[in-house]
Design an enzyme around this catalytic site. Structure first.
Site, short mmCIF file in Angstrom:
data_model
loop_
_atom_site.label_atom_id
_atom_site.label_comp_id
_atom_site.label_asym_id
_atom_site.label_seq_id
_atom_site.Cartn_x
_atom_site.Cartn_y
_atom_site.Cartn_z
N TYR A 24 -9.12 0.54 3.61
CA TYR A 24 -8.26 0.53 4.83
C TYR A 24 -8.15 2.00 5.10
O TYR A 24 -7.82 2.56 4.09
CB TYR A 24 -7.25 -0.38 5.10
CG TYR A 24 -7.36 -1.55 5.51
CD1 TYR A 24 -7.56 -1.52 6.94
CD2 TYR A 24 -7.37 -2.86 4.98
CE1 TYR A 24 -7.86 -2.74 7.57
CE2 TYR A 24 -7.69 -3.96 5.74
CZ TYR A 24 -7.84 -4.01 7.14
OH TYR A 24 -8.04 -5.10 7.73
N ASP A 68 0.83 -1.39 -0.14
CA ASP A 68 -0.19 -0.06 -0.17
C ASP A 68 0.81 1.14 0.24
O ASP A 68 0.56 2.23 -0.65
CB ASP A 68 -1.09 0.08 1.31
CG ASP A 68 -2.05 -0.68 1.09
OD1 ASP A 68 -2.48 -1.09 0.01
OD2 ASP A 68 -2.50 -1.52 2.16
NI NI Z 1 -6.99 -5.93 8.72
#
Ligand code: NI
Length: 631
Positions: A374, A290
């Site tokens: 996220y 990420d």
């Molecule tokens: Ni997680």
């Protein structure tokens, strides 16, 4: 512009973009993906005196019509020219850009096979389909030619434009988008699984009843904050640190010192990986970097006073490229403030003497990046006693599938509602710590506490010893945590001693952290080699900034810590860099839905013999009770 590490400005970004656009090396298909300061050398910054001339170069990365992994252009801002253009190998490419993400969504949405797969599931209104592109490296589909740039997509169905799509995963439909060819090369369909019925909206209006508003807490500092800012430099309680933001790393700490004594030259999140551990085809291939594939800094949020941060706040903006290759300012990207932190120290003299207590406080430097489902907070804390803490906060929405008894196993894919499962996965972060402890060369030691054998001298078997081992080679410094021996790593300056005649040092105190659970030869074992150990150490080299390699898109691990440490260099006394990998293994639970309560992980750096005694002994009492002499 007053310091060589001043943040880049929107004007500089637009000037650099203009210089690139008018340069004959670039055509109209060029995408400018990210821009960052070429930081002057460590030596230059160490010796720099205010008012002196300094170089100003920016690094522009992007893609163009060439069939390789993109370009890195160095723009000399003072000479107003492009001083150099390097081509990037197709085997390890520059980060993804927003235009490529939109392209992957559009190509998927208009693909006949994809539309057929969706119509089998009764989905015909494409406006309500949410398409999430994921990096395609690691496990590359056979339809993607070697060296091509690619994304995979998975999809979700929303009930309305503003709905949380993750409530309704469209199981088993994965489209492979070749960005080099600009086409969908294949659509996987693993069979129809009914769409879940329940929504998972997490906004206040969607909750049946909100709890009574808690009593108000105000954080006020009537005398103003205790820190001072000069550009991007913070001064607070003897600490000095300069803060910037880069596209890959997000916030970076530069030249961290305490009472004029240097500790770290540079500290930043170097890379991260999120490997999934399930056979479910929605997730079985996921192991995304990420931080470097999309860019932790590129994805920084604009923070809001009273919501993201509370108190007397100073914000720093981050200046980056926007979608259009022009300067984009992420306002309030980095939040700086002070927090009360309970008790610093206390003792009550049982004999009726002194009862002394001092309060602790900390300086917080924080940011939040949203990457797909996220959200990651990256928080640095500086304390009055010389402690430094790095904390990652994990929140947002877990990876999700509709439950399907043929696909899911109950020890791998955890039910979080009666219709949804979320698989086992890890989040592993690697922070690069470029030491400059009291200037000069540093050494690295490991300390373990062990029990002595029972003997005449140790008849009760209670005696212990601290075993300190000097880690002298890169291979010796690949270490993992050991809670049972209270393992810590110590960085010392062997040429600077305290009043006890011992070298000054700082301890790296790891948290309760895993390493990579996947096989070392698995795709994440190779691509995210940094995740295989909690500690790595290298002698400083200016090209070695990225734990997962300088370019991680479509790569197989080139340039990462396995490669960096492959010649097993001497680190016995050197300009030391340590790399610390930490994180969480996430076993999803019902409470993680529809949005995760924040989970925390991180580490501390604490002074050891850096001071001659408790450096907070001289804190004034903060309460009105009189201080009683204990002489
Ligand atoms: Ni997680």
């Amino acid at each position: 512009m007053t310091h060589p590490l001043d943040q880049i400005t929107p004007e500089e970004i637009n000037k650099a973009a203009d210089l690139c656009k008018s340069h004959e090396g670039f055509d109209e298909n060029t995408i400018f993906i990210n821009i960052s300061l070429v930081e002057p050398s460590k030596e230059f910054i160490r010796l720099y005196k205010s008012g002196e001339e300094f170089p100003r170069q920016l690094k522009v990365r992007g893609m163009d019509s060439n069939s390789d992994g993109g370009f890195v252009a160095i723009v000399d801002m003072k000479a107003s020219e492009i001083s150099r253009i390097d081509r990037v190998s197709e085997e390890a490419q520059v980060p993804y850009s927003f235009p490529e993400i939109f392209t992957a969504q559009e190509l998927t949405k208009t693909n006949k096979d994809y539309q057929d797969a969706l119509s089998k599931r009764g989905i015909t209104d494409m406006n309500l389909v949410q398409i999430d592109p994921w990096p395609a490296g690691g496990i590359v589909h056979e339809s993607i030619k070697k060296g091509h740039r690619a994304l995979k997509t998975i999809s979700f169905l929303k009930e309305s434009e503003s709905d949380n799509g993750y409530a309704k995963p469209i199981n088993g439909v994965i489209s492979h988008v070749d960005l080099t060819l600009k086409k969908v090369t294949h659509v996987e369909d693993h069979g129809v699984v009914p769409l879940p019925k329940a929504h998972a909206r997490y906004d206040a209006d969607s909750q049946s009843k909100l709890r009574e508003h808690p009593k108000k807490i105000d954080i006020t500092q009537p005398d103003g904050p205790g820190f001072e800012m000069e550009g991007n430099q913070i001064s607070w309680e003897g600490w000095q640190v300069r803060v910037s933001a880069t596209p890959d790393e997000g916030p970076v700490l530069h030249q961290l010192s305490l009472n004029g004594r240097s500790i770290l030259h540079r500290a930043a999140l170097s890379d991260m990986v999120v490997p999934y551990g399930t056979a479910d085809p929605m997730h079985s291939w996921k192991a995304v970097h990420d931080g470097t594939e999309y860019g932790f800094g590129t994805m920084l949020n604009s923070l809001t006073l009273g919501c993201d941060c509370l108190g007397e706040i100073h914000y720093l903006d981050a200046n980056l490229f926007g979608f259009d290759g022009l300067a984009n300012t992420i306002e309030n990207a980095i939040c700086i403030h002070e927090e009360d932190f309970g008790i610093q120290w206390k003792h009550t003299d049982m004999g009726g003497g002194a009862n002394e207590v001092r309060r602790s406080r900390r300086l917080v430097i924080s940011s939040i990046a949203t990457i797909g489902n996220y959200d990651y907070g990256l928080f640095w804390y500086l304390y009055l006693d010389g402690n430094i803490e790095c904390e990652v906060k994990l929140t947002g929405i877990v990876g999700i599938s509709a439950y399907d008894e043929k696909t899911h196993r109950d020890d791998q894919d955890f039910k979080i509602t009666d219709e949804l499962v979320s698989p086992l996965h890890q989040h592993l972060f690697c922070v690069r710590l470029d030491w400059d402890l009291e200037g000069g060369n540093n050494q690295l030691f490991e300390s373990n506490v062990e029990a002595l054998a029972v003997s005449d001298e140790n008849p009760h078997g209670m005696q212990l010893k601290a075993v300190s081992t000097h880690l002298k080679k890169e291979s010796e410094a690949k270490r993992d945590v050991s809670p049972s021996t209270s393992r810590v790593w110590k960085i010392i300056n062997p040429n600077k001693t305290n009043s006890l005649g011992l070298p000054v040092g700082y301890k790296l105190l790891p948290g309760n952290t895993p390493t990579l659970l996947a096989h070392p030869d698995s795709p994440p074992g190779k691509r995210a080699s940094f995740s295989k150990h909690n500690l790595w150490a290298t002698p400083f080299h200016e090209d070695e900034m990225a734990a997962g390699g300088p370019h991680s898109v479509m790569h197989s691990g080139q340039g990462g810590l396995d490669d960096i440490t492959s010649s097993d260099r001497d680190i016995s006394e050197c300009d030391l860099v340590t790399w610390h990998t930490f994180g969480v293994t996430h076993t999803p639970r019902p409470e993680d839905w529809p949005v995760m309560p924040t989970e925390y992980c991180g580490f501390h750096l604490i002074p050891v013999g850096f001071f001659d005694k408790n450096p907070t002994i001289n804190l004034p009492p903060s309460c009105k009770g009189e201080s009683k002499s204990n002489k």
